[in-house]
Design an enzyme around this catalytic site. Structure first.
Site, PDB file in Angstrom:
ATOM      1  NE  ARG A   1      -1.533 -27.469   5.813  1.00 59.73           N
ATOM      2  CZ  ARG A   1      -2.578 -26.822   6.296  1.00 59.73           C
ATOM      3  NH1 ARG A   1      -2.470 -26.130   7.432  1.00 59.73           N
ATOM      4  NH2 ARG A   1      -3.739 -26.842   5.677  1.00 59.73           N
TER       5      ARG A   1
ATOM      6  CD  GLN B   1     -17.210 -25.605   2.047  1.00 57.42           C
ATOM      7  OE1 GLN B   1     -18.434 -25.461   1.940  1.00 57.42           O
ATOM      8  NE2 GLN B   1     -16.409 -25.723   1.001  1.00 57.42           N
ATOM      9  CB  SER B   2     -16.500 -22.760   8.243  1.00 53.32           C
ATOM     10  OG  SER B   2     -15.401 -22.098   7.630  1.00 53.32           O
TER      11      SER B   2
ATOM     12  CD  GLU C   1      -7.485 -23.979  12.902  1.00 53.49           C
ATOM     13  OE1 GLU C   1      -6.550 -24.470  13.585  1.00 53.49           O
ATOM     14  OE2 GLU C   1      -7.854 -24.438  11.811  1.00 53.49           O
TER      15      GLU C   1
ATOM     16  CG  HIS D   1     -14.622 -27.364  11.423  1.00 51.54           C
ATOM     17  ND1 HIS D   1     -14.826 -26.779  10.193  1.00 51.54           N
ATOM     18  CD2 HIS D   1     -13.466 -26.839  11.899  1.00 51.54           C
ATOM     19  CE1 HIS D   1     -13.851 -25.929   9.933  1.00 51.54           C
ATOM     20  NE2 HIS D   1     -12.997 -25.951  10.957  1.00 51.54           N
TER      21      HIS D   1
ATOM     22  CG  MET E   1      -6.070 -16.036  17.408  1.00 48.38           C
ATOM     23  SD  MET E   1      -5.391 -14.600  16.587  1.00 48.38           S
ATOM     24  CE  MET E   1      -4.248 -14.027  17.840  1.00 48.38           C
ATOM     25  CE1 TYR E   2      -3.154 -19.789   9.707  1.00 44.90           C
ATOM     26  CE2 TYR E   2      -5.233 -20.661  10.494  1.00 44.90           C
ATOM     27  CZ  TYR E   2      -4.030 -20.841   9.856  1.00 44.90           C
ATOM     28  OH  TYR E   2      -3.697 -22.085   9.361  1.00 44.90           O
TER      29      TYR E   2
ATOM     30  N   GLY F   1      -9.371 -18.977  11.731  1.00 42.33           N
ATOM     31  CA  GLY F   1      -8.798 -18.931  13.075  1.00 42.33           C
ATOM     32  C   GLY F   1      -9.857 -18.927  14.161  1.00 42.33           C
TER      33      GLY F   1
ATOM     34  CD1 TRP G   1     -16.230 -16.299   6.273  1.00 42.28           C
ATOM     35  CD2 TRP G   1     -14.495 -15.841   7.593  1.00 42.28           C
ATOM     36  NE1 TRP G   1     -16.388 -15.009   6.706  1.00 42.28           N
ATOM     37  CE2 TRP G   1     -15.328 -14.700   7.524  1.00 42.28           C
ATOM     38  CE3 TRP G   1     -13.353 -15.785   8.375  1.00 42.28           C
ATOM     39  CZ2 TRP G   1     -15.040 -13.518   8.201  1.00 42.28           C
ATOM     40  CZ3 TRP G   1     -13.059 -14.611   9.058  1.00 42.28           C
ATOM     41  CH2 TRP G   1     -13.889 -13.484   8.968  1.00 42.28           C
ATOM     42  CG  ASN G   2     -13.245 -23.932   6.029  1.00 44.38           C
ATOM     43  OD1 ASN G   2     -13.801 -24.711   6.802  1.00 44.38           O
ATOM     44  ND2 ASN G   2     -12.085 -23.368   6.333  1.00 44.38           N
TER      45      ASN G   2
END
Length: 226
Positions: free
Chosen positions: A137, A11-12, A109, A9, A111-112, A22, A14-15
């Protein structure tokens, strides 16, 4: 030759703010909107028969924006698989002008966990850059209460094999708009990367990667833009 188009996707918001996102459902930034449109220009002449996205809005926005100038002039329409009657089209003429779009949380994505919403630089200062690099990573190391890339692959790969790959075998050209890590897990499988090799796999936002399915194998195409 059948095509599989992968697109992280745009850039969001939050990016743009350098935050871990996440599963938090954050839309595209203005730059992300432009990235999606630019990606659409890159793939506008490639055949697309079916679209898959995650259930997160940044993935859906990217797919819809990318298709706005596609040479087929076909319109994506979302198939609500839990209520197929909602998306049933009763006009054959109109159906011919549409491209089905399916959404699945299997493509979400990773989940962070406890990192979601936190600034990446501040987390690196707190835990050390190497620890954060491994969380982001590596293959099997997960952030606190989150998913590793291995965990992510446990949902993306079965979904791909059961839901998407049979369509490719039928000669359908597929466009997947998803996320950095859900796509990394898929690319790791497509290219048979090792756990060490996947450490250096980075996917920029809004850059299409194209694979060709020929002779019973996937090959990265010269048509790729990533």
């Amino acid at each position: 030759m059948t095509l599989l188009i992968l697109l992280r996707h745009g850039q969001s918001v939050w990016n743009q703010k350098n935050l871990f996102t996440g599963w938090v459902d954050i839309p595209l930034s203005q730059q992300g909107i432009q990235e999606a449109l630019t990606a659409g220009e890159a793939i506008k002449n490639l055949p697309i028969d079916c679209i898959f996205t995650s259930t997160l809005v940044r993935s859906l926005m990217t797919a819809l924006l990318a298709m706005t100038n596609h040479s087929s002039k076909k319109i994506p329409y979302i198939i609500h698989e839990e209520r197929p009657d909602m998306s049933r089209i009763h006009s054959e003429k109109e159906l011919e002008q549409m491209i089905p779009l399916f959404q699945s949380s299997a493509l979400n994505e990773r989940m962070y966990g406890e990192l979601q919403g936190k600034n990446k630089q501040e987390v690196a200062e707190q835990f050390g850059e190497e620890q954060v690099r491994l969380w982001r990573r590596s293959y099997k190391i997960a952030p606190p209460q989150g998913e590793s890339l291995f965990d992510t692959a446990q949902r993306t790969l079965p979904y791909f094999q059961k839901r998407i790959f049979p369509l490719i075998q039928q000669g359908k050209n597929i466009f997947i708009s998803a996320h950095g890590n859900s796509l990394r897990s898929l690319i790791m499988d497509l290219e048979k990367l090792t756990e060490e090799e996947v450490l250096s796999l980075e996917l920029p936002t809004g850059k299409p990667i194209v694979y060709e399915w020929t002779e019973q194998k996937f090959t990265k195409s010269a048509l790729s833009f990533g």
